[in-house]
Scaffold this motif. Structure first.
Motif, PDB file in Angstrom:
ATOM      1  N   THR A  83     -15.127 -13.821  30.321  1.00  0.00           N
ATOM      2  CA  THR A  83     -14.881 -13.906  31.772  1.00  0.00           C
ATOM      3  C   THR A  83     -13.457 -14.402  32.026  1.00  0.00           C
ATOM      4  O   THR A  83     -13.198 -15.605  31.981  1.00  0.00           O
ATOM      5  CB  THR A  83     -15.890 -14.849  32.457  1.00  0.00           C
ATOM      6  OG1 THR A  83     -15.896 -16.108  31.752  1.00  0.00           O
ATOM      7  CG2 THR A  83     -17.282 -14.260  32.427  1.00  0.00           C
ATOM      8  N   HIS A 117     -16.818  -5.637  34.530  1.00  0.00           N
ATOM      9  CA  HIS A 117     -16.598  -6.944  35.155  1.00  0.00           C
ATOM     10  C   HIS A 117     -15.186  -7.486  34.892  1.00  0.00           C
ATOM     11  O   HIS A 117     -14.808  -8.523  35.450  1.00  0.00           O
ATOM     12  CB  HIS A 117     -17.630  -7.958  34.639  1.00  0.00           C
ATOM     13  CG  HIS A 117     -17.502  -8.276  33.185  1.00  0.00           C
ATOM     14  ND1 HIS A 117     -17.788  -7.364  32.193  1.00  0.00           N
ATOM     15  CD2 HIS A 117     -17.109  -9.418  32.542  1.00  0.00           C
ATOM     16  CE1 HIS A 117     -17.589  -7.917  31.002  1.00  0.00           C
ATOM     17  NE2 HIS A 117     -17.178  -9.163  31.182  1.00  0.00           N
ATOM     18  N   LEU A 118     -14.413  -6.782  34.075  1.00  0.00           N
ATOM     19  CA  LEU A 118     -13.077  -7.252  33.709  1.00  0.00           C
ATOM     20  C   LEU A 118     -11.974  -6.588  34.535  1.00  0.00           C
ATOM     21  O   LEU A 118     -10.796  -6.925  34.377  1.00  0.00           O
ATOM     22  CB  LEU A 118     -12.830  -6.990  32.219  1.00  0.00           C
ATOM     23  CG  LEU A 118     -13.858  -7.615  31.267  1.00  0.00           C
ATOM     24  CD1 LEU A 118     -13.603  -7.186  29.841  1.00  0.00           C
ATOM     25  CD2 LEU A 118     -13.831  -9.129  31.391  1.00  0.00           C
TER      26      LEU A 118
END
Length: 214
Positions: free
Chosen positions: A136, A161-162
């Motif tokens: 994350t 999600h990156l």
């Protein structure tokens, strides 16, 4: 076997053929990286290519073939499943003003990447030992690249999600992956396909550039 004058000449000529002009320092750093790759590969099995004479074309020049497409995007890049450091380390050498994060879940490989960072003094390089799903970052990356990492479906799903709607996903492939494109997640789209002509490489090379709708 160590790095020879022939390797240096092949790198310089190959880079020139790709339209990439190397400074003396960049040439020295790329050859230094090659020397470390040859040395560590004996014990760590970093790459499937075992012959040092094949490494200039199949590792260094292959990585440099995407330089124009990295140049078009932003300053914060992720090389996911970096393995022995391709294309992240050559790109970090070529773009010292940009940040490159190299991520791999294999501890031996991240130890090697950390050694390269230290020995070549690559201050713009960060090495992360993690599974991609668990990573994350503080902010989305401008670009996310992979080389022989996974299927396009997995690449998109594991890294969604990156990035965000401005991120470019660069997938380096061999033969054009028609079947993989059919399985691309609905929120990802192919924005461009480039045939990569890598000096000294016989097989097909393609770069697929993806975007995600938000």
């Amino acid at each position: 076997m160590s790095v020879t004058a022939r390797h240096a000449e092949e790198l310089q000529q190959g880079a020139h053929d790709l339209g990439v002009e190397l400074t003396e320092q960049q040439q020295t750093q790329l050859l230094g990286y090659l020397a470390l790759l040859i040395k560590w590969n004996k014990a760590y099995n970093l790459t499937a290519v075992r012959d040092p004479d094949e490494m200039v074309s199949r590792h260094l020049l292959d990585s440099l073939s995407v330089v124009p497409f990295v140049a078009e995007a932003g300053d914060n890049w992720l090389d996911v499943g970096s393995g022995g450091g391709m294309p992240g380390i050559p790109l970090a050498i070529l773009f010292p003003e940009r940040r490159f994060t190299l991520l791999d879940s294999n501890g031996k490989k991240t130890r090697f990447l950390t050694q390269v960072k230290l020995e070549l003094k690559l201050a713009n390089l960060e090495v992360i030992h993690s599974r991609v799903e668990a990573f994350t970052p503080e902010r989305p990356f401008n670009g996310i690249c992979s080389r022989a990492f996974s299927s396009l479906d997995d690449f998109a799903n594991w890294t969604r999600h990156l990035g965000d709607g401005h991120t470019r996903w660069l997938a380096m492939k061999g033969v054009h992956p028609d079947d993989e494109l059919q399985a691309l997640p609905a929120d990802f789209s192919l924005t461009a396909t480039q045939v990569l002509k890598v000096p000294g490489c016989q097989g097909q090379r393609h770069l697929l550039i993806l975007r995600r709708s938000v």
